[in-house]
Design a protein around this motif. Structure first.
Motif, PDB file in Angstrom:
ATOM      1  N   TYR A 198       0.764  -1.186  -0.146  1.00 45.04           N
ATOM      2  CA  TYR A 198      -0.150   0.016  -0.016  1.00 45.04           C
ATOM      3  C   TYR A 198       0.856   1.261   0.022  1.00 45.04           C
ATOM      4  O   TYR A 198       1.176   1.664   0.911  1.00 45.04           O
ATOM      5  CB  TYR A 198      -1.011  -0.053   1.053  1.00 45.04           C
ATOM      6  CG  TYR A 198      -1.933  -1.061   1.111  1.00 45.04           C
ATOM      7  CD1 TYR A 198      -3.291  -0.550   0.347  1.00 45.04           C
ATOM      8  CD2 TYR A 198      -1.661  -2.520   1.437  1.00 45.04           C
ATOM      9  CE1 TYR A 198      -4.153  -1.615   0.304  1.00 45.04           C
ATOM     10  CE2 TYR A 198      -2.685  -3.294   1.543  1.00 45.04           C
ATOM     11  CZ  TYR A 198      -3.929  -2.989   0.830  1.00 45.04           C
ATOM     12  OH  TYR A 198      -5.068  -4.041   0.772  1.00 45.04           O
ATOM     13  N   GLY A 199       1.050   1.785  -1.121  1.00 41.54           N
ATOM     14  CA  GLY A 199       1.748   2.947  -1.314  1.00 41.54           C
ATOM     15  C   GLY A 199       1.032   4.254  -1.397  1.00 41.54           C
ATOM     16  O   GLY A 199       1.491   5.505  -1.402  1.00 41.54           O
ATOM     17  N   LEU A 200      -0.194   4.171  -1.153  1.00 43.18           N
ATOM     18  CA  LEU A 200      -1.254   5.337  -1.299  1.00 43.18           C
ATOM     19  C   LEU A 200      -2.417   5.137  -0.299  1.00 43.18           C
ATOM     20  O   LEU A 200      -3.045   3.948  -0.605  1.00 43.18           O
ATOM     21  CB  LEU A 200      -1.633   5.559  -2.563  1.00 43.18           C
ATOM     22  CG  LEU A 200      -2.682   6.791  -2.992  1.00 43.18           C
ATOM     23  CD1 LEU A 200      -1.922   8.031  -2.459  1.00 43.18           C
ATOM     24  CD2 LEU A 200      -3.098   6.698  -4.284  1.00 43.18           C
ATOM     25  N   VAL A 201      -3.054   6.077   0.398  1.00 47.04           N
ATOM     26  CA  VAL A 201      -4.122   5.820   1.187  1.00 47.04           C
ATOM     27  C   VAL A 201      -5.103   7.199   0.766  1.00 47.04           C
ATOM     28  O   VAL A 201      -4.195   8.329   1.153  1.00 47.04           O
ATOM     29  CB  VAL A 201      -4.158   5.687   2.758  1.00 47.04           C
ATOM     30  CG1 VAL A 201      -5.424   5.726   3.305  1.00 47.04           C
ATOM     31  CG2 VAL A 201      -3.318   4.315   2.890  1.00 47.04           C
ATOM     32  N   LEU A 202      -5.919   7.221   0.429  1.00 49.93           N
ATOM     33  CA  LEU A 202      -6.897   8.344  -0.136  1.00 49.93           C
ATOM     34  C   LEU A 202      -8.208   8.292   0.662  1.00 49.93           C
ATOM     35  O   LEU A 202      -8.924   7.170   0.766  1.00 49.93           O
ATOM     36  CB  LEU A 202      -7.326   8.239  -1.725  1.00 49.93           C
ATOM     37  CG  LEU A 202      -6.050   8.368  -2.611  1.00 49.93           C
ATOM     38  CD1 LEU A 202      -6.659   8.494  -3.890  1.00 49.93           C
ATOM     39  CD2 LEU A 202      -5.319   9.856  -2.326  1.00 49.93           C
TER      40      LEU A 202
END
Length: 345
Positions: free
Chosen positions: A75-79
């Motif tokens: 997980y390189g991104l959490v929006l």
């Protein structure tokens, strides 16, 4: 945008237990009986004292992450998308969601795109994954709790009843149960004043101690000159048709190919005009009857609706799902998904 090797690997939702029906709202003087009949919403969910938007989003996120079964390191991104107050001022709720779900050092970003926030997140997450040189995943969450005295779920917006809830979706470039075939977005900033209104600026949130009044803002703008209302409706319809056709073309699909269509849980009169009559959406393909028991859940109607489709509507391999959002600003996003299998969960 046509996507290759971008998949939906997990979904989650958190819906509070407490229910507030439209009959209760009318009896309490919170909602006009005639408007209640017109908007078609039967009930909404009401969050408990500790169920803030980010807390619910994190619960939905943990469910989606568990269902995806991917390493946390992917997980390189959490929006995190939201509309209303998130439980604290001068704070970053996206990092709370990240800490409570996958942790790590990837980017965590908050999205404020109104009712289109969840689908905006999906498109941004897809672009992020497509640009990476290695397999990865992104978590998109939504979460809103609409509380008095700041926001009146039955009265702050005309023809809308707002319900509390959260959704989560995991996109992955490794694989999943559904393929993201396309997304398309369109902004029209000429319509930005519709929700800003014509009443001037404020110095701080809740400055006058009264609930947000979106209905008055819209009325002030739309009725400022003769023909303004009809002109805005024509522009909204044109933009919605354009973005929907773009997404379908990029997916090599037509609207009649879609077994499912997920849109916002909004007033029945708007649904009939905007989706059934103007866009040609078959009511039988939608999740709207289910959504009438939950109301408009801020940025999350579409992701929560997709979760409902998977859990209750038995999607099969090859089925197409089209989902559409529109948020203040104005911005439209459409996503086309193709189911590859029915998830075991």
């Amino acid at each position: 945008m046509r996507w290759n090797d971008i998949y939906v690997a997990g979904l989650g939702a958190h819906l509070p237990q407490q229910e507030h029906t439209v009959e209760q709202a009318v009896a309490e003087g919170r909602c006009d009986a005639e408007e209640a009949r017109a908007n078609g919403i039967r009930a909404v969910r009401v969050a408990g004292p500790d169920e803030t938007g980010p807390v619910m989003a994190a619960a939905a996120g943990r469910q989606a992450v568990a269902r995806a079964g991917l390493p946390d390191g992917d997980y390189g991104l959490v929006l995190h998308a939201c509309m209303g107050h998130q439980g604290q001022d001068f704070w970053t709720p996206a990092h709370y969601v990240q800490q409570e779900t996958v942790g790590g050092t990837g980017m965590a970003v908050e999205i404020r795109q109104g009712s289109n926030g969840g689908l905006t997140g999906v498109e941004l997450a897809a672009a992020h994954l497509a640009g990476r040189g290695r397999p990865g995943a992104a978590l998109v969450t939504t979460g809103d709790a609409f509380r008095m005295p700041y926001f009146d779920r039955w009265g702050s917006d005309s023809q809308q009843a707002y319900g509390d809830g959260a959704g989560a979706l995991v996109l992955s470039s490794r694989g999943g149960f559904a393929r993201l075939r396309s997304t398309a977005s369109l902004s029209d900033s000429s319509l930005e004043p519709v929700y800003r209104g014509a009443t001037g600026w404020t110095d701080a949130p809740f400055a006058d101690g009264s609930p947000v009044d979106l209905g008055a803002r819209k009325e002030a703008y739309l009725l400022r000159d003769e023909g303004g209302y009809d002109r805005v409706i024509r522009q909204l319809t044109k933009n919605a048709s354009e973005v929907l056709q773009t997404a379908l073309d990029d997916a090599d699909a037509s609207l009649s190919d879609a077994r499912f269509f997920v849109h916002a849980n909004i007033a029945e009169s708007i649904v009939r005009f905007s989706f059934h009559e103007q866009l040609g959406v078959d009511p039988a393909t939608t999740t709207y009857d289910w959504g009438r028991d939950y109301g408009h859940m801020g940025a999350g109607d579409q992701i929560i609706g997709i979760d409902h489709v998977v859990e209750a509507r038995s999607p099969q391999s090859g089925d197409l799902l089209v989902t559409m959002g529109v948020g203040v600003g104005f911005m439209w996003t459409v996503a086309v998904l193709e189911f590859l299998e029915t998830p075991q969960w």
